[in-house]
Design a protein around this motif. Structure first.
Motif, mmCIF file in Angstrom:
data_model
loop_
_atom_site.group_PDB
_atom_site.id
_atom_site.type_symbol
_atom_site.label_atom_id
_atom_site.label_comp_id
_atom_site.label_asym_id
_atom_site.label_seq_id
_atom_site.Cartn_x
_atom_site.Cartn_y
_atom_site.Cartn_z
ATOM 1 N N PRO A 1 11.545 -12.450 9.367
ATOM 2 C CA PRO A 1 10.401 -11.586 9.585
ATOM 3 C C PRO A 1 9.824 -11.085 8.268
ATOM 4 O O PRO A 1 10.555 -10.673 7.371
ATOM 5 C CB PRO A 1 10.993 -10.424 10.405
ATOM 6 N N ALA A 2 8.517 -11.102 8.172
ATOM 7 C CA ALA A 2 7.850 -10.576 6.989
ATOM 8 C C ALA A 2 7.162 -9.283 7.347
ATOM 9 O O ALA A 2 6.514 -9.171 8.372
ATOM 10 C CB ALA A 2 6.812 -11.591 6.486
ATOM 11 N N ASN A 3 7.336 -8.274 6.537
ATOM 12 C CA ASN A 3 6.702 -6.990 6.765
ATOM 13 C C ASN A 3 5.380 -6.961 6.013
ATOM 14 O O ASN A 3 5.340 -6.998 4.792
ATOM 15 C CB ASN A 3 7.602 -5.851 6.266
ATOM 16 N N ALA A 4 4.301 -6.909 6.775
ATOM 17 C CA ALA A 4 2.978 -7.034 6.175
ATOM 18 C C ALA A 4 2.457 -5.681 5.709
ATOM 19 O O ALA A 4 2.670 -4.659 6.332
ATOM 20 C CB ALA A 4 2.011 -7.634 7.189
ATOM 21 N N LYS A 5 1.750 -5.684 4.585
ATOM 22 C CA LYS A 5 1.161 -4.475 4.042
ATOM 23 C C LYS A 5 -0.301 -4.393 4.462
ATOM 24 O O LYS A 5 -1.080 -5.306 4.219
ATOM 25 C CB LYS A 5 1.264 -4.481 2.511
ATOM 26 N N PRO A 6 -0.705 -3.298 5.140
ATOM 27 C CA PRO A 6 -2.066 -3.202 5.606
ATOM 28 C C PRO A 6 -3.054 -3.073 4.443
ATOM 29 O O PRO A 6 -2.746 -2.528 3.398
ATOM 30 C CB PRO A 6 -2.065 -1.936 6.470
ATOM 31 N N SER A 7 -4.255 -3.588 4.663
ATOM 32 C CA SER A 7 -5.294 -3.465 3.645
ATOM 33 C C SER A 7 -6.639 -3.497 4.325
ATOM 34 O O SER A 7 -6.836 -4.193 5.313
ATOM 35 C CB SER A 7 -5.180 -4.613 2.631
ATOM 36 N N LEU A 8 -7.576 -2.701 3.805
ATOM 37 C CA LEU A 8 -8.940 -2.685 4.308
ATOM 38 C C LEU A 8 -9.882 -2.994 3.159
ATOM 39 O O LEU A 8 -9.619 -2.642 2.005
ATOM 40 C CB LEU A 8 -9.274 -1.315 4.923
ATOM 41 N N ASP A 9 -10.972 -3.662 3.479
ATOM 42 C CA ASP A 9 -11.971 -4.047 2.495
ATOM 43 C C ASP A 9 -12.905 -2.863 2.248
ATOM 44 O O ASP A 9 -13.670 -2.460 3.127
ATOM 45 C CB ASP A 9 -12.745 -5.261 3.005
ATOM 46 N N ARG A 10 -12.859 -2.275 1.040
ATOM 47 C CA ARG A 10 -13.678 -1.104 0.732
ATOM 48 C C ARG A 10 -15.162 -1.394 0.912
ATOM 49 O O ARG A 10 -15.906 -0.575 1.472
ATOM 50 C CB ARG A 10 -13.403 -0.625 -0.700
ATOM 51 N N ALA A 11 -15.588 -2.570 0.456
ATOM 52 C CA ALA A 11 -17.014 -2.902 0.553
ATOM 53 C C ALA A 11 -17.463 -2.953 2.010
ATOM 54 O O ALA A 11 -18.555 -2.480 2.351
ATOM 55 C CB ALA A 11 -17.290 -4.232 -0.146
ATOM 56 N N GLU A 12 -16.618 -3.517 2.870
ATOM 57 C CA GLU A 12 -16.993 -3.600 4.284
ATOM 58 C C GLU A 12 -17.025 -2.215 4.915
ATOM 59 O O GLU A 12 -17.938 -1.889 5.689
ATOM 60 C CB GLU A 12 -16.016 -4.499 5.029
ATOM 61 N N ILE A 13 -16.048 -1.378 4.583
ATOM 62 C CA ILE A 13 -16.026 -0.012 5.124
ATOM 63 C C ILE A 13 -17.287 0.739 4.698
ATOM 64 O O ILE A 13 -17.961 1.402 5.503
ATOM 65 C CB ILE A 13 -14.784 0.752 4.636
ATOM 66 N N GLU A 14 -17.638 0.649 3.413
ATOM 67 C CA GLU A 14 -18.806 1.362 2.905
ATOM 68 C C GLU A 14 -20.099 0.850 3.535
ATOM 69 O O GLU A 14 -21.047 1.609 3.760
ATOM 70 C CB GLU A 14 -18.871 1.248 1.384
#
Length: 465
Positions: free
Chosen positions: A28-41
């Protein structure tokens, strides 16, 4: 006598999802969440759009990012001077601050020299979930003992180690009629690539690769430059599962953020404008515990591996269930009507044959909740529960008949007593086979706290077709 020592058993719920970065091979791999700042903005800027439809779309999209978007909203609230944008941001933050957090079930459990069945009993006590383990005759295999040391492990981590070490598999995404029972089966499961993230488990089902040639196009006397049409497509199939204390009401498209093969080439398919818009459900409506989804990738050289595959799956999750309306009734009672929190429940008739209870009812809901939960009418049969005079919840048999419109649903729901007819099957013979009863029953209508979230995943060294 062989020692069986239980040192500590405990289960705690944390208020955030905190996992480490991924592992290789089929672990199992534990994934690190990430969000795209440009898309959020981009979506925050659209909160200022003069067109109502675009503002609504922006709010819905920002909600879909889940609680991880909160820091971006707070930053924009401090910097953006537009009064309308600030109002929308405050509404979004208020909504996020009042919804439950999707925390995984935690296991603190140490066991010494215990059999598989003893392990399962202890794990059930630690998690509150029931386990089904088929009976087996006494043998050297059933007498094998294990040591376990789960220190603040998540439910999925503990279950994965149990299955791997003890050579059993579990029936994925099926939690029995009560929604809380994990079925274990003898025999090892097939090797797979798994990513664990809090209460979620994402696994690779496989790839689908297709090549085709169409001779409906090609050079002609009038168009010598035309060519034969050749197509090539590659997609990856994933299965996403949630632990029993939660449930999905909808799964959205997969966003692949990184896909690099062993030649160093990117396999991420470029997104067009339509892909950037708010995507639809794979499934929307009632409670479910797993769903298979797929994502397109760029075809390339055959064979080799994906050295890394990383992305997110959007989901709508039932984080909590709240009783809103309770009506005590019997088979001989007159119709009852009760309204609370914008929900009206009208119980028209109750039939009780001793083995099953049939309830003819109508439920309606109007106002703000429906706008954010358009599938509500289809989930009503799962929101209604029946308890007998002893407080035991009867098993739902679903709807015998059911009709819906925009803000109401009506029909007949069936519930079964576990001490009724032992014969298999839930047909009309069972419904009519018992003796009439008039014991009091308690009918409960529940509201769901539905939380949008992004489920990150990371896989490494996945063989390509």
């Amino acid at each position: 006598m062989r020692p069986s020592v239980l040192i500590t058993v405990g289960a705690t719920l944390l208020v955030h999802l905190a996992m480490e970065a991924g592992q290789s091979d089929n672990k199992p791999a534990n994934a690190k969440p990430s969000l795209d700042r440009a898309e959020i903005e981009k979506w925050i800027d659209r909160l200022a759009d003069p067109e109502f439809r675009i503002r609504e779309e922006a709010q819905e999209k920002l909600r879909s990012f889940g609680v991880e978007v909160i820091p971006f909203l707070e930053e924009a609230l401090a910097k953006n001077p537009d009064a309308n944008v600030q109002r929308h941001l405050k509404e979004l933050l208020s909504r996020f601050n009042t919804i439950p957090t999707l925390a995984p079930t935690r296991v603190r459990l140490q066991l010494k020299q215990v059999t598989l069945r003893e392990t399962v009993q202890a794990l059930s006590q630690a998690t509150g979930y029931r386990f089904e383990l088929p009976p087996a005759p006494d043998s050297a295999d059933t007498r094998v003992v294990y040591d376990w040391n789960w220190q603040d492990a998540t439910f999925w981590e503990a279950l994965h180690e149990l299955c791997t070490k003890a050579g059993v598999s579990y029936l994925e995404g099926w939690y029995s009629q009560d929604g809380k029972t994990i079925r274990l089966e003898p025999g090892e499961s097939h090797p797979t690539f798994t990513s664990l993230q809090g209460p979620f488990r994402v696994s690779v089902v496989g790839f689908h690769y297709n090549r085709s040639v169409s001779f409906l196009s090609g050079p002609t006397r009038w168009n010598a430059a035309s060519t034969v049409q050749r197509n090539e497509a590659l997609s990856i199939n994933l299965r996403v599962t949630v632990e029993p204390r939660y449930a999905f009401t909808g799964i959205r498209d997969v966003l692949v953020e990184e896909a690099v093969d062993d030649a160093g080439s990117s396999r991420v398919l470029p997104r067009n404008n339509m892909d950037e818009r708010f995507s639809g459900y794979y499934y929307g409506g009632g409670r479910m515990y797993q769903q298979q989804v797929s994502a397109p990738l760029l075809p390339g050289k055959l064979g080799g591996k994906l050295k890394v595959l990383r992305g997110q799956i959007g989901a709508m999750v039932v984080a909590a269930e709240r009783p809103v309306i309770t009506i005590e009734t019997t088979a001989s009672a007159k119709p009852q009507r009760l309204e609370k929190n914008g929900v009206t429940l009208h119980v028209e008739e109750v039939r009780d044959d001793g083995q099953s209870v049939q309830v003819r009812l109508r439920v309606s809901r109007v106002g703000e909740p429906n706008r954010h939960d358009p599938n509500w009418v289809h989930t009503v049969p799962q929101r209604v529960k029946i308890h007998d005079a002893k407080g035991t919840e009867l098993r739902s048999g679903g709807a015998m008949s059911w009709t819906t419109n925009a803000d109401s649903a009506e029909g007949t729901l069936v519930f079964y007593r576990e001490d009724g007819n032992a014969a298999p099957g839930l047909g009309i013979g069972r419904i009519l086979g018992g003796k009439p009863k008039s014991e009091p029953v308690k009918l409960v209508y529940c509201e769901w706290d539905i939380v949008p979230t992004q489920i990150p995943f990371t896989f490494r060294d996945v063989p390509l077709p």
